[in-house]
Design a protein around this motif. Structure first.
Motif, PDB file in Angstrom:
ATOM      1  N   GLU A 156     -39.103   4.375 -43.326  1.00 50.84           N
ATOM      2  CA  GLU A 156     -40.227   3.293 -43.268  1.00 50.84           C
ATOM      3  C   GLU A 156     -41.590   4.156 -43.465  1.00 50.84           C
ATOM      4  O   GLU A 156     -42.478   3.675 -43.791  1.00 50.84           O
ATOM      5  CB  GLU A 156     -40.145   2.680 -41.938  1.00 50.84           C
ATOM      6  N   ARG A 163     -37.857   8.764 -50.248  1.00 55.37           N
ATOM      7  CA  ARG A 163     -37.190   8.078 -49.223  1.00 55.37           C
ATOM      8  C   ARG A 163     -35.824   8.398 -49.128  1.00 55.37           C
ATOM      9  O   ARG A 163     -35.375   8.588 -48.067  1.00 55.37           O
ATOM     10  CB  ARG A 163     -37.521   6.526 -49.166  1.00 55.37           C
ATOM     11  N   SER A 221     -44.097   3.425 -37.211  1.00 54.87           N
ATOM     12  CA  SER A 221     -43.681   2.763 -38.598  1.00 54.87           C
ATOM     13  C   SER A 221     -44.759   1.544 -38.975  1.00 54.87           C
ATOM     14  O   SER A 221     -45.265   1.007 -37.964  1.00 54.87           O
ATOM     15  CB  SER A 221     -42.548   2.101 -38.230  1.00 54.87           C
ATOM     16  N   ARG A 223     -44.426  -0.720 -40.771  1.00 55.77           N
ATOM     17  CA  ARG A 223     -43.850  -2.013 -40.880  1.00 55.77           C
ATOM     18  C   ARG A 223     -43.692  -2.598 -39.387  1.00 55.77           C
ATOM     19  O   ARG A 223     -43.636  -3.763 -39.138  1.00 55.77           O
ATOM     20  CB  ARG A 223     -42.245  -1.968 -41.477  1.00 55.77           C
ATOM     21  N   ILE A 259     -45.241  -5.405 -48.026  1.00 52.31           N
ATOM     22  CA  ILE A 259     -44.969  -5.352 -46.614  1.00 52.31           C
ATOM     23  C   ILE A 259     -45.045  -6.664 -45.504  1.00 52.31           C
ATOM     24  O   ILE A 259     -44.414  -7.035 -44.805  1.00 52.31           O
ATOM     25  CB  ILE A 259     -45.314  -4.195 -45.831  1.00 52.31           C
ATOM     26  N   TYR A 418     -36.848  -5.318 -42.811  1.00 52.84           N
ATOM     27  CA  TYR A 418     -37.418  -4.738 -41.339  1.00 52.84           C
ATOM     28  C   TYR A 418     -36.825  -5.415 -40.053  1.00 52.84           C
ATOM     29  O   TYR A 418     -36.479  -4.656 -39.462  1.00 52.84           O
ATOM     30  CB  TYR A 418     -39.029  -4.821 -41.623  1.00 52.84           C
ATOM     31  N   ARG A 421     -33.460  -4.284 -39.635  1.00 53.11           N
ATOM     32  CA  ARG A 421     -32.954  -2.954 -39.575  1.00 53.11           C
ATOM     33  C   ARG A 421     -32.558  -2.229 -38.404  1.00 53.11           C
ATOM     34  O   ARG A 421     -31.310  -1.897 -38.660  1.00 53.11           O
ATOM     35  CB  ARG A 421     -34.223  -2.334 -40.215  1.00 53.11           C
ATOM     36  N   LEU A 481     -38.055  -0.479 -50.312  1.00 49.00           N
ATOM     37  CA  LEU A 481     -37.410  -1.418 -49.383  1.00 49.00           C
ATOM     38  C   LEU A 481     -37.747  -2.890 -49.383  1.00 49.00           C
ATOM     39  O   LEU A 481     -36.845  -3.788 -49.228  1.00 49.00           O
ATOM     40  CB  LEU A 481     -37.808  -0.727 -48.116  1.00 49.00           C
ATOM     41  N   GLU A 482     -39.137  -3.222 -49.726  1.00 55.52           N
ATOM     42  CA  GLU A 482     -39.350  -4.480 -49.976  1.00 55.52           C
ATOM     43  C   GLU A 482     -38.721  -5.111 -51.206  1.00 55.52           C
ATOM     44  O   GLU A 482     -38.572  -6.261 -51.046  1.00 55.52           O
ATOM     45  CB  GLU A 482     -40.813  -4.643 -50.116  1.00 55.52           C
ATOM     46  N   SER A 485     -35.462  -6.441 -49.892  1.00 62.35           N
ATOM     47  CA  SER A 485     -35.282  -7.036 -48.897  1.00 62.35           C
ATOM     48  C   SER A 485     -34.360  -8.384 -48.754  1.00 62.35           C
ATOM     49  O   SER A 485     -33.842  -8.648 -47.664  1.00 62.35           O
ATOM     50  CB  SER A 485     -36.652  -7.401 -48.323  1.00 62.35           C
TER      51      SER A 485
END
Length: 524
Positions: A156, A163, A221, A223, A259, A418, A421, A481-482, A485
């Protein structure tokens, strides 16, 4: 009702495109460089603890004073001494998501590190086997809190371009702790006093101390901060560490908007009971099934034998001298680090499914040859048969590291949003600990009772892994990551999130900032 949800879909990769077109290297960005340096002891160092423990318990079986002090533990007793670590971890897992939700990533790692320091002290000062067992339980109880949050924190905080590599290096760092433990035990195993095993046990607190000292300098983080209405702080962290590349300001604006929009969508559907999301709907069931599967496979691909019982494996092919065993353990552990680090740097550049299939097919071949060689030794009692066993113990490591080491936490971070996770990685840790508990308790008994024939179980099981990876595992390569998601939720949800992102970008020059934050930015 579907069990695993629909086929995965990916959103418009605008953020990924900006990151890929960024020509600046991470070491050319002062703030990002300092972030990665502080993440080494504060987050990656968590795996040093895990590696130290496995390697130390492996090596102690060839330490005469440890064997004598604990009355020559064999079969079930030896298995229990190893398995107690996993039992402590199993009892901790249900509480990990709650701690992550209320304390955040950093403070949960800090608390876990303090617990493991206590466990290391108890282990070094053990007066009897019951005290040693208790120390193993305490160490095991602390490790899931640290692993879940450290792997998530790395994923994150890292810039999108690095990443996957950073989370892969997290797994590879296990070998550094293992080497330190193997080297320490090799240096102390000839000592006549109990310090031959107490000193390695005491040194187990050092990795946890690294986290305690360095975590105050590591950011939280973004997030997590967004999820607890601390968006201004989150934006400042993103702006400091992710805006140094080409089109950096645009990257941060889009990243922050994604995010915010993603977490808002997650909170709309998240259940109040923290574990209810596991069975909420087909997409979530698929994610948690994948987490459980990955966790189990990482420990049931034959590596459990090498992690804890190399001493017995070597004994089965006539290698019984303690010094030789210690040398093989130390050299094999060093070889693990030598190949794990470059693999962690290279493997994330390729599709995930390719990595997992290469891993499983390679380990299947290795175990087949290894089993045949062990059978030849048992039948012919030929020293020549020990050579291929030794060779393939070393060949096993690169194949295992390609998938179950390099891509393990990378994949877990990528498939979960998130809000889920920490729960997802906790489920992965749950099956890891179930598998390790079974392996550490059953493996010594099976090796003593049926010898090389036990390898046939793993030969068959790895074929099941190959089929499962081919049929079930989705591809997550080259996405932020987004963007990942809601890959299982379908296009409707993804389009809703994308619309909210676009709307936020239109409304705010610097998205999500309060008037106070904008004023600060203007002053700068």
């Amino acid at each position: 009702m579907a069990i695993i949800g629909n086929r995965e879909h990916h959103v418009d990769p605008r953020l990924t495109i900006i990151a890929q077109e960024d020509t600046k290297k991470w070491y050319q960005k002062p703030h990002l460089r300092s972030l990665y340096l502080v993440l080494i002891p504060s987050a990656m160092g968590v795996e040093w603890t895990s590696g130290f423990d496995s390697s130390m318990m492996n090596s102690l079986q060839a330490v005469a004073s440890w064997v004598e002090y604990f009355d020559n533990p064999t079969e079930g007793r030896l298995g229990l001494l190893n398995a107690m670590y996993s039992l402590g971890a199993l009892m901790a897992v249900p509480f990990v998501p709650s701690a992550s939700q209320y304390l955040g990533r950093r403070w949960t790692i800090m608390a876990a590190s303090l617990v493991m320091c206590v466990g290391a002290g108890l282990q070094a000062g053990a007066r009897n086997s019951d005290m040693f067992l208790a120390s193993r339980w305490v160490l095991g109880f602390g490790i899931p809190f640290a692993i879940v949050n450290a792997s998530a924190l790395i994923g994150e905080l890292a810039y999108a371009k690095e990443r996957a590599t950073m989370t892969s290096l997290f797994s590879a760092s296990w070998h550094l702790g293992a080497i330190i433990a193997a080297g320490t035990t090799y240096g102390t195993f000839q000592m006549r006093s109990t310090w031959a095993w107490r000193l390695p046990s005491l040194l187990q607190f050092v990795p946890s101390l690294c986290q305690i000292v360095s975590l105050p300098f590591c950011p939280e983080s973004p997030r997590y901060l967004c999820s607890v209405d601390r968006a201004d702080e989150a934006y400042e962290i993103l702006r400091k560490y992710h805006s140094e590349g080409d089109n950096g300001e645009e990257f941060v604006r889009l990243e922050f908007a994604q995010i915010q929009s993603t977490i808002a969508q997650e909170q709309e559907v998240a259940k109040k009971f923290i574990w209810a999301d596991v069975l909420r709907d087909p997409p979530m069931r698929r994610r948690f099934l994948l987490a459980a599967t990955v966790g189990f496979f990482t420990q049931w691909s034959g590596n459990g034998l090498l992690s804890f019982y190399r001493y017995k494996i070597l004994n089965l092919v006539g290698i019984t001298e303690n010094r030789t065993v210690q040398q093989v353990i130390l050299s094999n552990t060093c070889w693990g680090l030598i190949n794990a680090v470059p693999i962690a740097l290279i493997a994330p550049r390729f599709p995930r499914r390719v990595g997992f299939l290469t891993c499983t097919i390679g380990t299947a071949v290795v175990y087949t040859v290894w089993t045949i060689a062990s059978a030849r030794f048992a039948i012919e009692n030929s020293a020549r048969a020990a050579i291929p066993v030794l060779v393939f113990i070393f060949v096993y490591s690169p194949f295992y590291n390609i998938g179950w080491n390099a891509l393990n936490y990378t994949y877990m971070v990528e498939i979960f949003p998130y809000q889920q996770r920490a729960k997802g990685i906790s489920v992965q840790q749950l099956t890891v600990r179930f598998a390790v508990f079974f392996n550490t308790y059953v493996n010594p008994v099976a090796l003593d009772r049926i010898g090389w024939k036990y390898y046939l179980v793993y030969c068959g099981w790895i074929l099941v892994e190959i089929l499962t990876v081919y049929l079930l595992f989705p591809e997550t390569h080259n996405r932020t990551l987004e963007e990942l998601s809601f890959m299982f939720e379908g296009k409707d949800v993804q389009e809703k999130v994308q619309h909210n992102v676009d709307r936020q970008l239109e409304q705010d020059g610097e998205p999500g900032q309060t008037a106070t934050a904008r004023t600060k930015m203007d002053d700068v």
